[in-house]
Design an enzyme around this catalytic site. Structure first.
Site, PDB file in Angstrom:
ATOM      1  N   HIS A 264       7.974  -5.501  -8.301  1.00 41.57           N
ATOM      2  CA  HIS A 264       7.674  -5.959  -6.938  1.00 41.57           C
ATOM      3  C   HIS A 264       6.194  -5.758  -6.606  1.00 41.57           C
ATOM      4  CE1 HIS A 264       9.069  -6.242  -2.539  1.00 41.57           C
ATOM      5  NE2 HIS A 264       7.771  -5.965  -2.449  1.00 41.57           N
ATOM      6  N   GLU A 265       5.709  -4.537  -6.786  1.00 46.03           N
ATOM      7  CA  GLU A 265       4.353  -4.198  -6.332  1.00 46.03           C
ATOM      8  C   GLU A 265       3.261  -4.616  -7.318  1.00 46.03           C
ATOM      9  OE1 GLU A 265       3.816  -3.248  -3.390  1.00 46.03           O
ATOM     10  OE2 GLU A 265       5.808  -2.598  -2.738  1.00 46.03           O
ATOM     11  N   HIS A 269       2.838  -8.571  -6.366  1.00 51.26           N
ATOM     12  CA  HIS A 269       1.722  -8.491  -5.414  1.00 51.26           C
ATOM     13  C   HIS A 269       0.369  -8.328  -6.111  1.00 51.26           C
ATOM     14  CE1 HIS A 269       4.448  -8.573  -2.138  1.00 51.26           C
ATOM     15  NE2 HIS A 269       4.839  -7.312  -2.183  1.00 51.26           N
ATOM     16  N   GLU A 300       6.768 -12.186  -0.217  1.00 51.82           N
ATOM     17  CA  GLU A 300       7.733 -11.086  -0.173  1.00 51.82           C
ATOM     18  C   GLU A 300       9.102 -11.500  -0.700  1.00 51.82           C
ATOM     19  OE1 GLU A 300       6.957  -8.189   0.115  1.00 51.82           O
ATOM     20  OE2 GLU A 300       5.153  -8.043   1.331  1.00 51.82           O
TER      21      GLU A 300
END
Length: 453
Positions: A264-265, A269, A300
Site C-alpha cells: 500500500h505505502e 504511494h 487510495e
C-alpha cells in the site's frame, strides 16, 4: 522468540521516553551517510542506520501497446530525482541500462508546485487533536457517554472543514454487507483480526519484514522508516526533512498484514510518487495544463486493493468500516457513534480510534459531523474493480498520480522509459486473478458494480 537482529554493518542505539502515554518506540532505516533529522512525532526508542541500495535485476511484463516499453526501477509526495546514490533496476522492455537516482523532495520551484503534497500533510496534521489522551480518559470514565471536546494546535478554517464534511451513502449497502460477511465467518472482528492478521510483531520482526520487502522492490536505503504508536492510521507515507518517510503504527503491525501495508505505502504511494515526478504533469501547473482529474479515489482505492492482495481471505473490512463510520459520524454525536460501532467492534480502544478518525477536525463532537476523506478507500476500490478489465494497471502505475480515467489519453504523452513498477504487478495474469478473488470474497458481482457505477 525474538526476531532477527539488524545484521552486519548496522548500528543500534536505544532511548526510552518517560511519562504516561509514551510511545513504544521508533525505528529508522536510512543510508549510513544520511541523518533523519526531526522525524515526524519522533519520540524514538530504536534507530537503525547503515542501509545501502543493493544491485540486481528483475523482470516482468506490462500491458502496453506494441512499440511502447516501460523501464522499471524499483503519498502524495512531490519527489524529484536526487543527484547521487543509484538504485537497482529491472526492465519491462528490452535494452534498458539506465538507473534511477535516489528520490528527494524538491527544494526549489514555486509554492504551487508543491501544493498537492503539502496541502494533504498540513490538513491531516491540523485535524489531529492535541488533547486526545485527556479526552479519551474522560470518555472512558463516563462509561462512554461523554462527547469529547477536541482542541487543535493549528485548527483549520470552518470553510475547509465544511469541504470535508460531505459523507455519502452511495456504497453503504456494500460496506455493511462486507462487515456482516466477516462477522458471519469469524464471529467477531477481533477473531477475524487474529485469524487473518496473525499476531502483533515485535520491533525486530517489523524491521526484518520491512527490510525484506524493500530489498524485493529494490528500494533499500531510500526510505526512512519510523515506528510509533502515535498514529491514527496503520501507516503513512510522507516527506520529512526532504526524505521519503514511512511511519508505521506498531499497535496494528500484524504478521500476515504487514506486507500488504508495505504494498500500500511503498509499492503504490511511493512508486507512483516517483513515477509522477518524471511526467509532464509532475507539478500542479502541469496537472492543470493536462486537465487531469483528481488523483483520488484512484490513488487510495488502488493502494487499498494492494493491501489485501494475496491474502487467503481478502475481506475489505477496513475500507468498509471506514466508509460506514464516516457516514454515521455525519449523522451522530461521538458517544452515539461509539455505541453504534459496537455492532461491528467489541474492543473499546479500537472503536475509539475509528470514532476519532471520523470526528477529527471537530471541536464539539456532540454535534453531527465528519471528516469524509476516509470514504475514499471503498469508493476507489469499487470503481477500480468496476473497470478492471479495461484498466492497464502497469501503465496506471507508470503514469504516476493520475486517475484510471485519464490513463488512455495520457498514454502517448507519458515518459515511460525510466519508471518503477512493483514486483506484484509484473505478472498481470496473476494480478487479475487476485482482483477476481477479492470480488468473490466480498460477494461483489459485475452486475452489481455496473448498476452502481
Amino acid at each position: 522468540m525474538p526476531g532477527p537482529g539488524p545484521g552486519p554493518g548496522v548500528s543500534v542505539r536505544s532511548e526510552r521516553r518517560r511519562g504516561p502515554g509514551a510511545a513504544t518506540g521508533s525505528m529508522m532505516l536510512l543510508t549510513a551517510t544520511e541523518g533523519c533529522g526531526d522525524v515526524r512525532h519522533s519520540q524514538g526508542a530504536l534507530s537503525v542506520a547503515g542501509f545501502q541500495p543493493v544491485g540486481g535485476r528483475g523482470g516482468g511484463g506490462g500491458g502496453l501497446k506494441p512499440g511502447q516499453s516501460i523501464t522499471v526501477l524499483g503519498s502524495p509526495m512531490g519527489l524529484s530525482p536526487r543527484p547521487s546514490v543509484q538504485t537497482r533496476k529491472s526492465c519491462l522492455g528490452a535494452g534498458c541500462t539506465r538507473t534511477t537516482k535516489l528520490p528527494l523532495l524538491a527544494k526549489s520551484g514555486s509554492a504551487r508546485d508543491g501544493e498537492n503534497c503539502v496541502k494533504k500533510l498540513c490538513i491531516l496534521t491540523a485535524i489531529k487533536p492535541s488533547n486526545v489522551e485527556k479526552e479519551k480518559q474522560k470518555f472512558f470514565k463516563s462509561n462512554y457517554t461523554y462527547n469529547p471536546q477536541f482542541e487543535y494546535s493549528n485548527p483549520l478554517s470552518s470553510q475547509l472543514l465544511d469541504k470535508h464534511n460531505n459523507a455519502s451513502d452511495r456504497f453503504l449497502t456494500q460496506a455493511v454487507r462486507i462487515m456482516e460477511l466477516a462477522l458471519k465467518r469469524y464471529g467477531s472482528y477481533e477473531k477475524f483480526e487474529l485469524a487473518t492478521g496473525g499476531s502483533l510483531l515485535t520491533k525486530s520482526r517489523i524491521w526484518h519484514q520491512v527490510k525484506k520487502y524493500m530489498d524485493k522492490e529494490g528500494c533499500l536505503g531510500e526510505i526512512v522508516v519510523h515506528l510509533t504508536d502515535d498514529l491514527l492510521s496503520r501507516a503513512s507515507m510522507t516527506v520529512v526533512n526532504s526524505r521519503p518517510t514511512l511511519t508505521i503504527n506498531m499497535a496494528t503491525a500484524r504478521e500476515h498484514w504487514l506486507e500488504g501495508m508495505l504494498r500500500h505505502e511503498i509499492g503504490t504511494h511511493y512508486f507512483r510518487g516517483i513515477n509522477n515526478s518524471q511526467q509532464p504533469w509532475g507539478s500542479s501547473s502541469g496537472r492543470r495544463r493536462h486537465n487531469l482529474r483528481p488523483l483520488n479515489p484512484t490513488e487510495e482505492g488502488l493502494a487499498s486493493l494492494h493491501s489485501v492482495l494475496f491474502r487467503k481471505d481478502p475481506l475489505l473490512w477496513r475500507a468498509a468500516l471506514l466508509y460506514y463510520t464516516v457516514f454515521q459520524a455525519s449523522r451522530m454525536p461521538f458517544a452515539q457513534l461509539f455505541q453504534d460501532l459496537g455492532r461491528f467492534l467489541r474492543e473499546p480502544n479500537t472503536r475509539w480510534d475509528y470514532c476519532v478518525r471520523a470526528k477529527r477536525g471537530q471541536t464539539d463532537t456532540s454535534q453531527p459531523g465528519c471528516f469524509s476523506k476516509d470514504q475514499v478507500y471503498l469508493d476507489g476500490i469499487l470503481k477500480i474493480l468496476r473497470h478492471r478489465d479495461k484498466i492497464d494497471f502497469p501503465l496506471l502505475m507508470a503514469l504516476g498520480k493520475v486517475s484510471y480515467e485519464d490513463v488512455e489519453r495520457l498514454r502517448d504523452l507519458a515518459a515511460t522509459e525510466h519508471v518503477r513498477i512493483p514486483h506484484f504487478l509484473q505478472d498481470e495474469a496473476r494480478y487479475g486473478e487476485q482482483l477476481q478473488k477479492i470480488m468473490q470474497a466480498n460477494h461483489i458481482t459485475d452486475n452489481e458494480l455496473h448498476s452502481l457505477i
